[in-house]
Design a protein around this motif. Sequence first.
Motif, mmCIF file in Angstrom:
data_model
loop_
_atom_site.group_PDB
_atom_site.id
_atom_site.type_symbol
_atom_site.label_atom_id
_atom_site.label_comp_id
_atom_site.label_asym_id
_atom_site.label_seq_id
_atom_site.Cartn_x
_atom_site.Cartn_y
_atom_site.Cartn_z
ATOM 1 N N GLY A 286 0.821 -1.206 0.000
ATOM 2 C CA GLY A 286 0.000 0.000 0.000
ATOM 3 C C GLY A 286 0.853 1.253 0.000
ATOM 4 N N LYS A 287 0.189 2.402 -0.083
ATOM 5 C CA LYS A 287 0.910 3.676 -0.190
ATOM 6 C C LYS A 287 1.524 4.101 1.138
ATOM 7 C CE LYS A 287 0.345 8.416 -1.917
ATOM 8 N NZ LYS A 287 1.420 8.299 -2.906
ATOM 9 N N GLY A 288 0.859 3.767 2.232
ATOM 10 C CA GLY A 288 1.331 4.229 3.532
ATOM 11 C C GLY A 288 2.359 3.304 4.167
ATOM 12 N N ILE A 289 3.304 3.893 4.923
ATOM 13 C CA ILE A 289 4.264 3.135 5.720
ATOM 14 C C ILE A 289 3.740 3.146 7.148
ATOM 15 C CG2 ILE A 289 6.639 3.008 6.568
ATOM 16 C CD1 ILE A 289 7.499 4.514 4.051
ATOM 17 N N SER A 290 3.387 1.996 7.657
ATOM 18 C CA SER A 290 2.725 1.909 8.958
ATOM 19 C C SER A 290 3.717 1.843 10.106
ATOM 20 C CB SER A 290 1.824 0.674 9.008
ATOM 21 O OG SER A 290 2.613 -0.507 8.970
ATOM 22 N N GLU A 291 3.201 2.108 11.313
ATOM 23 C CA GLU A 291 4.026 1.989 12.510
ATOM 24 C C GLU A 291 4.467 0.543 12.703
ATOM 25 O OE1 GLU A 291 3.838 3.300 17.237
ATOM 26 O OE2 GLU A 291 2.126 3.665 15.896
ATOM 27 N N GLU A 292 3.588 -0.406 12.330
ATOM 28 C CA GLU A 292 3.922 -1.830 12.435
ATOM 29 C C GLU A 292 5.106 -2.171 11.521
ATOM 30 O OE1 GLU A 292 0.105 -1.020 14.025
ATOM 31 O OE2 GLU A 292 0.863 -0.634 11.988
ATOM 32 N N ALA A 293 5.113 -1.579 10.316
ATOM 33 C CA ALA A 293 6.214 -1.836 9.378
ATOM 34 C C ALA A 293 7.526 -1.295 9.935
ATOM 35 C CB ALA A 293 5.906 -1.192 8.026
ATOM 36 N N VAL A 294 7.467 -0.120 10.559
ATOM 37 C CA VAL A 294 8.668 0.458 11.161
ATOM 38 C C VAL A 294 9.201 -0.462 12.256
ATOM 39 C CG1 VAL A 294 9.578 2.369 12.539
ATOM 40 C CG2 VAL A 294 8.021 2.829 10.632
ATOM 41 N N ALA A 295 8.300 -0.926 13.131
ATOM 42 C CA ALA A 295 8.709 -1.789 14.236
ATOM 43 C C ALA A 295 9.260 -3.113 13.718
ATOM 44 C CB ALA A 295 7.517 -2.041 15.156
ATOM 45 N N ARG A 296 8.618 -3.675 12.712
ATOM 46 C CA ARG A 296 9.047 -4.962 12.169
ATOM 47 C C ARG A 296 10.427 -4.852 11.523
ATOM 48 N NH1 ARG A 296 4.952 -5.621 9.465
ATOM 49 N NH2 ARG A 296 5.650 -4.958 7.397
ATOM 50 N N TYR A 297 10.642 -3.762 10.796
ATOM 51 C CA TYR A 297 11.904 -3.614 10.075
ATOM 52 C C TYR A 297 13.072 -3.358 11.012
ATOM 53 C CZ TYR A 297 15.286 -2.099 6.601
ATOM 54 O OH TYR A 297 16.415 -1.991 5.828
ATOM 55 N N HIS A 298 12.840 -2.581 12.073
ATOM 56 C CA HIS A 298 13.949 -2.166 12.927
ATOM 57 C C HIS A 298 14.088 -3.006 14.197
ATOM 58 C CE1 HIS A 298 15.367 1.344 10.728
ATOM 59 N NE2 HIS A 298 14.120 1.501 10.374
ATOM 60 N N ARG A 299 13.153 -3.899 14.467
ATOM 61 C CA ARG A 299 13.255 -4.715 15.661
ATOM 62 C C ARG A 299 14.512 -5.582 15.605
ATOM 63 N NH1 ARG A 299 8.730 -7.385 15.287
ATOM 64 N NH2 ARG A 299 7.530 -5.795 16.408
ATOM 65 N N GLY A 300 15.369 -5.434 16.604
ATOM 66 C CA GLY A 300 16.555 -6.283 16.698
ATOM 67 C C GLY A 300 17.676 -5.907 15.757
ATOM 68 N N ARG A 301 17.489 -4.845 14.979
ATOM 69 C CA ARG A 301 18.548 -4.453 14.044
ATOM 70 C C ARG A 301 19.337 -3.301 14.644
ATOM 71 N NH1 ARG A 301 15.927 -4.894 8.027
ATOM 72 N NH2 ARG A 301 15.087 -6.981 8.290
ATOM 73 N N ALA A 302 20.452 -3.610 15.202
ATOM 74 C CA ALA A 302 21.244 -2.570 15.845
ATOM 75 C C ALA A 302 21.928 -1.744 14.775
ATOM 76 C CB ALA A 302 22.291 -3.186 16.773
ATOM 77 N N ALA A 303 21.604 -0.448 14.732
ATOM 78 C CA ALA A 303 22.228 0.431 13.742
ATOM 79 C C ALA A 303 23.739 0.484 13.930
ATOM 80 C CB ALA A 303 21.638 1.833 13.844
ATOM 81 N N VAL A 304 24.186 0.084 15.147
ATOM 82 C CA VAL A 304 25.618 0.103 15.409
ATOM 83 C C VAL A 304 26.356 -0.840 14.479
ATOM 84 C CG1 VAL A 304 25.593 -1.749 17.140
ATOM 85 C CG2 VAL A 304 27.311 0.053 17.284
ATOM 86 N N SER A 305 25.674 -1.818 13.880
ATOM 87 C CA SER A 305 26.344 -2.724 12.947
ATOM 88 C C SER A 305 27.027 -1.930 11.834
ATOM 89 C CB SER A 305 25.336 -3.711 12.340
ATOM 90 O OG SER A 305 24.820 -4.553 13.331
ATOM 91 N N GLY A 306 26.299 -0.946 11.294
ATOM 92 C CA GLY A 306 26.889 -0.111 10.257
ATOM 93 C C GLY A 306 28.060 0.685 10.794
ATOM 94 N N PHE A 307 27.928 1.191 12.020
ATOM 95 C CA PHE A 307 29.000 1.985 12.598
ATOM 96 C C PHE A 307 30.194 1.106 12.996
ATOM 97 C CE2 PHE A 307 25.245 4.677 13.304
ATOM 98 C CZ PHE A 307 25.675 5.797 12.609
ATOM 99 N N THR A 308 29.936 -0.159 13.312
ATOM 100 C CA THR A 308 31.040 -1.072 13.590
ATOM 101 C C THR A 308 31.876 -1.282 12.330
ATOM 102 O OG1 THR A 308 29.691 -2.202 15.241
ATOM 103 C CG2 THR A 308 31.638 -3.361 14.449
ATOM 104 N N VAL A 309 31.195 -1.414 11.199
ATOM 105 C CA VAL A 309 31.894 -1.524 9.919
ATOM 106 C C VAL A 309 32.735 -0.265 9.688
ATOM 107 C CG1 VAL A 309 31.640 -1.718 7.413
ATOM 108 C CG2 VAL A 309 30.099 -2.991 8.922
ATOM 109 N N ALA A 310 32.125 0.894 9.921
ATOM 110 C CA ALA A 310 32.819 2.161 9.695
ATOM 111 C C ALA A 310 34.034 2.299 10.600
ATOM 112 C CB ALA A 310 31.855 3.328 9.911
ATOM 113 N N ASP A 311 33.888 1.938 11.881
ATOM 114 C CA ASP A 311 35.012 2.039 12.809
ATOM 115 C C ASP A 311 36.177 1.163 12.337
ATOM 116 O OD1 ASP A 311 33.759 3.842 14.458
ATOM 117 O OD2 ASP A 311 33.020 2.326 15.858
ATOM 118 N N GLY A 312 35.863 -0.061 11.920
ATOM 119 C CA GLY A 312 36.920 -0.951 11.443
ATOM 120 C C GLY A 312 37.629 -0.391 10.230
ATOM 121 N N ALA A 313 36.855 0.203 9.322
ATOM 122 C CA ALA A 313 37.439 0.740 8.091
ATOM 123 C C ALA A 313 38.337 1.936 8.367
ATOM 124 C CB ALA A 313 36.335 1.117 7.109
#
Length: 323
Positions: free
Chosen positions: A181-208
């Motif tokens: 559908g056209k709308g991005i729901s609060e449920e979609a936000v929670a489902r996508y980001h649940r358990g996904r630590a954004a620090v993973s990207g920053f861990t890659v950056a720190d190593g580089a």
Amino acid sequence: MGATSAAVTLVVGEEEFLADRVVGEIRAEARATDPEVEVHDLVGSRLEKGELAALTSPSLFGDRNLVVIRGAQDLGKDVIAEIVAYAAHPSEDVTLVAVHPGGVKGKALVDGLTKAGARVVRIPKITKAGERVEFVRAEAQRAGRTIGRDAATALIDAVGSDLRELAAAVSQLALDTSGQGKGISEEAVARYHRGRAAVSGFTVADGAVEGRLADALEQLRWALATGVAPVLIVSALAQGLRGLAKVSGARNMRGPDMAKNLGMPPWKIDRVRRQLSGWGPEGLSHALRAVAEADAQVKGAGTDPAYALERAVQRIVASRTGR
């Protein structure tokens, strides 16, 4: 705030991401007009008198140039005078863009270019929670989607307040939920980001940025395997390098002054200072170009985001040591 054709453009505002977006739109327009346009991305503090004249001189072969001056507040007086004089009679084969954060420092450039008739794009500063919610909603609209206030707030809570991170998260959500559908729901936000630590990207950056190639590549592969969006990893790499550039350019400031001027907490400045070992201006420039290329690749210019990211990490590490 979209870019339109102009020989000289002054971009004024503190929001680096939004300023970068305007520059990107101007670059895209220049390349659409001439795919072989030569882009010169310069830093104000290192631009010397006479360099602009060399870059803006009419070409015998009709070559087009795009000259971008970032950190224009750090330009010297002689260079400011040179730019203002050029703006009064710009070359037809050159597009000049100056990026200034606003404020008193280097104000002579802002006043001079404005009086010379340059196109001025003013970037609004986003500081309040409600403004960030509206920013997220506007990003969804740019992607052809909608997002309610509650869902936008949930996304900010999950990702943080950095505009670049938020824009990347909205872009990825819009792509991943395109059939819902056209709308991005609060449920979609929670489902996508649940358990996904954004620090993973920053861990890659720190190593580089610290030159730990094997660790950075291992973290990159793990982040991708656990579902971290490539655009978020690119954003983390870019943030890490921009942090190095900011702290490097403020070496002579004292701790409290540096924290205030850079908008970074003291603990982060101390960390970035440690990471600066082995980095020089040329290496940082090469690394930032590598990330810009990876950004284009993961956003559609390439077919293999994982390869583009691995290549970017390798180039960042190589740039650190000067190779």
